[in-house]
Structures are given as C-alpha cells and as structure tokens.
Design an enzyme around this catalytic site. Sequence first.
Site, PDB file in Angstrom:
ATOM      1  N   CYS A  84       0.760  -1.393   0.091  1.00  0.00           N
ATOM      2  CA  CYS A  84      -0.011   0.069   0.129  1.00  0.00           C
ATOM      3  C   CYS A  84       0.803   1.324   0.006  1.00  0.00           C
ATOM      4  O   CYS A  84       0.387   2.260  -0.839  1.00  0.00           O
ATOM      5  CB  CYS A  84      -0.867   0.174   1.182  1.00  0.00           C
ATOM      6  SG  CYS A  84      -1.878  -1.433   1.404  1.00  0.00           S
ATOM      7  N   ARG A 134       3.273 -13.070   4.867  1.00  0.00           N
ATOM      8  CA  ARG A 134       2.804 -12.906   6.269  1.00  0.00           C
ATOM      9  C   ARG A 134       3.177 -14.041   7.060  1.00  0.00           C
ATOM     10  O   ARG A 134       3.374 -15.248   6.420  1.00  0.00           O
ATOM     11  CB  ARG A 134       1.030 -12.836   6.276  1.00  0.00           C
ATOM     12  CG  ARG A 134       0.586 -14.082   5.712  1.00  0.00           C
ATOM     13  CD  ARG A 134      -1.149 -13.792   5.686  1.00  0.00           C
ATOM     14  NE  ARG A 134      -1.611 -15.103   5.451  1.00  0.00           N
ATOM     15  CZ  ARG A 134      -3.106 -14.969   4.932  1.00  0.00           C
ATOM     16  NH1 ARG A 134      -3.794 -14.171   5.023  1.00  0.00           N
ATOM     17  NH2 ARG A 134      -3.471 -16.290   4.583  1.00  0.00           N
ATOM     18  N   GLN A 148      -1.094 -11.054  -4.654  1.00  0.00           N
ATOM     19  CA  GLN A 148      -2.703 -10.269  -4.625  1.00  0.00           C
ATOM     20  C   GLN A 148      -2.954  -9.277  -5.330  1.00  0.00           C
ATOM     21  O   GLN A 148      -2.030  -8.374  -6.092  1.00  0.00           O
ATOM     22  CB  GLN A 148      -2.723  -9.518  -3.044  1.00  0.00           C
ATOM     23  CG  GLN A 148      -3.917  -8.860  -2.567  1.00  0.00           C
ATOM     24  CD  GLN A 148      -3.594  -8.673  -1.291  1.00  0.00           C
ATOM     25  OE1 GLN A 148      -3.789  -9.262  -0.378  1.00  0.00           O
ATOM     26  NE2 GLN A 148      -3.591  -7.237  -0.945  1.00  0.00           N
ATOM     27  N   ASP A 164      -3.904  -6.414  -5.918  1.00  0.00           N
ATOM     28  CA  ASP A 164      -4.053  -5.114  -5.070  1.00  0.00           C
ATOM     29  C   ASP A 164      -4.499  -3.850  -5.664  1.00  0.00           C
ATOM     30  O   ASP A 164      -3.820  -3.655  -6.824  1.00  0.00           O
ATOM     31  CB  ASP A 164      -2.705  -5.068  -4.522  1.00  0.00           C
ATOM     32  CG  ASP A 164      -2.565  -4.404  -3.028  1.00  0.00           C
ATOM     33  OD1 ASP A 164      -3.758  -4.092  -2.515  1.00  0.00           O
ATOM     34  OD2 ASP A 164      -1.586  -4.069  -2.293  1.00  0.00           O
ATOM     35  N   HIS A 210      -5.601   0.383  -5.301  1.00  0.00           N
ATOM     36  CA  HIS A 210      -5.819   1.532  -4.308  1.00  0.00           C
ATOM     37  C   HIS A 210      -6.631   2.721  -4.850  1.00  0.00           C
ATOM     38  O   HIS A 210      -6.246   2.753  -6.209  1.00  0.00           O
ATOM     39  CB  HIS A 210      -4.843   2.094  -3.658  1.00  0.00           C
ATOM     40  CG  HIS A 210      -4.072   1.055  -2.885  1.00  0.00           C
ATOM     41  ND1 HIS A 210      -2.998   0.306  -3.312  1.00  0.00           N
ATOM     42  CD2 HIS A 210      -4.506   0.706  -1.647  1.00  0.00           C
ATOM     43  CE1 HIS A 210      -2.794  -0.727  -2.457  1.00  0.00           C
ATOM     44  NE2 HIS A 210      -3.345  -0.376  -1.247  1.00  0.00           N
ATOM     45  N   LYS A 236     -14.992  -1.382   6.626  1.00  0.00           N
ATOM     46  CA  LYS A 236     -14.791  -2.282   5.275  1.00  0.00           C
ATOM     47  C   LYS A 236     -15.770  -3.280   4.967  1.00  0.00           C
ATOM     48  O   LYS A 236     -16.775  -3.266   6.106  1.00  0.00           O
ATOM     49  CB  LYS A 236     -13.660  -3.267   5.742  1.00  0.00           C
ATOM     50  CG  LYS A 236     -13.520  -4.248   6.902  1.00  0.00           C
ATOM     51  CD  LYS A 236     -12.369  -5.051   6.756  1.00  0.00           C
ATOM     52  CE  LYS A 236     -12.621  -6.001   8.117  1.00  0.00           C
ATOM     53  NZ  LYS A 236     -11.435  -7.023   8.010  1.00  0.00           N
ATOM     54  N   HIS A 285      -8.578   0.595  -0.326  1.00  0.00           N
ATOM     55  CA  HIS A 285      -8.177  -0.522  -0.684  1.00  0.00           C
ATOM     56  C   HIS A 285      -8.970  -1.665  -1.241  1.00  0.00           C
ATOM     57  O   HIS A 285     -10.059  -1.602  -0.538  1.00  0.00           O
ATOM     58  CB  HIS A 285      -7.326  -1.264   0.709  1.00  0.00           C
ATOM     59  CG  HIS A 285      -6.537  -0.312   1.425  1.00  0.00           C
ATOM     60  ND1 HIS A 285      -5.094  -0.535   1.439  1.00  0.00           N
ATOM     61  CD2 HIS A 285      -6.833   0.767   2.267  1.00  0.00           C
ATOM     62  CE1 HIS A 285      -4.788   0.401   2.128  1.00  0.00           C
ATOM     63  NE2 HIS A 285      -5.593   1.173   2.502  1.00  0.00           N
TER      64      HIS A 285
END
Length: 331
Positions: A27, A56, A74, A76, A78, A158, A204
């Site tokens: 991010c 992770r 991912q 991903d 934004h 979220k 996100h």
Amino acid sequence: PAFFSAKNMKKPIQVEDEMYQLKPMNCPFHVAIYKDGYFSYKDLPIRWAEMGTVYRYERSGTMHGLFRVRGFTQDDAHIFCLPHQIADEILGVLDLTEEILGQFGFTDFEVNLSTRPEKSVGDDAIWEKAEGALIESLNRKGWAYAVDDGGGAFYGPKIDIKITDAIGRKWQCSTVQLDFNLPERFDLQYVDAQNVKQRPIMIHRAIFGSLERFFGILTENYAGAFPLWMAPTQVRLLPVTDTVTPYVEEVQRKMREAGIRVDITTNERLAKLVRNAEKQKVPVMCVVGEQEAADGTLTVRTYADGDQGAFAMQDVIDRIVVANKGKKEKF
C-alpha cells in the site's frame, strides 16, 4: 538501490530456525506514487492496481497447499477519491467483484460490513460519512449484509465478501477497505475548488485476494473438472494410427491459431488414451482414425456427456471458440 541497503532496513528476524527480512506492505508504494504528484479535486478519483507479492507469517504446522502460505500474489488496488465519491467508488468495486467472480461460477455471496472499533483514527464525522457511504453502496447494489459492530480496522470501515463453493463451503476472497490513516500519515493532499489543500480518502480493494488461494478454491469447487473455457487443456487429440499424424498436427495447428489449448497423446491403445484423458478430466477428446482423416472430421467425446459423434474439424473449432467467448461450461 540505496534505499534497500541493509542500513535502511529493519534487522533480520529469526523464525523457526530461518532468517527472514521484514518487507513493507504494498500500500505505501501507491501512496508514494500519489505523493509524487500534484492533484486537484478535478483529478480524483485516481485508481491504481497491481499484482503484488505479499508475505505474512504462518506457523509451519498451519500451512496447507495453496490455501495457507507465507507468500502469495494479491490483486491489489487503491483508489484515491473525494469524500462524496466514496459510495460511487465502492459500488463500482462491488459491481466489478460480482462480474469477475460470476465469470468463475460464484454467484452466492455472504457480505459483512465491519464498523468502527473502540480504538481508531479519524474524527467522528468522517467515520459516520464513510460508514454511511458503505451502507448506501450496499443498498444500491441490493445485497443483503450483516453488520459486524466494531469489527472494522482502526483506520477505516470495510466490506468483506465470502463466496460459496459447490459443496457449500464459504471462502473469504474480496475486501473493500476505507483508510483514513495512510493519507494522514503520509500527508496526502489535493486542492479543492476553493484552492484549499484537503485530505483524500483512500480505498483498498482486492477481488481475488490471494490468486494462489483462489486457484485452490476453483480446483476444489469444480473437483478438477473445469468448465470448457477455463480448462488448462481444453482438447486432447487421440490419433488411432501413425498414418493420421499429418492430419492430427494440422488440426492442432488450426486449433492453436484459434486460441484453443490442445495437445496430442499417442503410443497407447485407444481405450487407454481415452481413459487417461478422462482421469485428467479433459473436457473434449477427439478421436482421429483413417476415416476421420479422409473426411476432414473429428469424432468427439466429452468428459461431461460422453460420445457426441463425428463433426467437421472446423465445426469443432467454431464451437469451442464460441464456448470460450461465452465462457460456457460444455462443448
């Protein structure tokens, strides 16, 4: 680059007798790109996406196939937007999620809205506006949802979406997350209509979540018998004798030119060639003997429905091309 030299990084950490290096989430990199520019309210929303590798920690005893791993890819993305654009942007993400997951046969969703926890950043007004925008987008979408009071992240509310597979299991995939923290921490700004600097809202979003995990979910959902358009090998050509090799190779060439994933298997009795293809759940098997080569045809057998009879070679190609374009499950 110098930024990645040891003196600019956290010290390595030891986990289960192995050394690991901490890596930031992806991010902040999109944040850094935004911060490198100069934006007015007319430029927003800005949407950036990437296929990024993330990591992770998972205990070694909990790791499992593609479903639980320490490193994965991912989808991903934004979005940087104005406060009044939140609902439209979230609705756009929900529409995209429905469209993409629906292509893979997932249409049964469980939707959860997670709201402000006790400890959080951002003032009451922005939280109220953000949660209201999420509710508005869900209502406009027409999706039923459950509310997890206090289940949001400290930096924003979220929406989490779970999909249901063929045997009723639920899998967490898609997430849409508002973020008031990173724009504040990195001092992101845009210039409003009054030429005053303001803070953008950051969203996100991930639709598949972990791509590797999604491949695992797909494989489990279809038990390896993928729909025709999705199958890694769509067609297997099964020549009965070596004398038809030139014709079989011509068929393979024409199918590949049409974008069809096809291979040829030989050197076994026909019964075994068919049995092996069915064990591997190849959607379409084409038997080719001397008669087929002479007539320019293919005798088709499908994994789903068995023997289909003889078709002209071009008819077979055309039907699979149509199936690919329409994302159809069968021949």
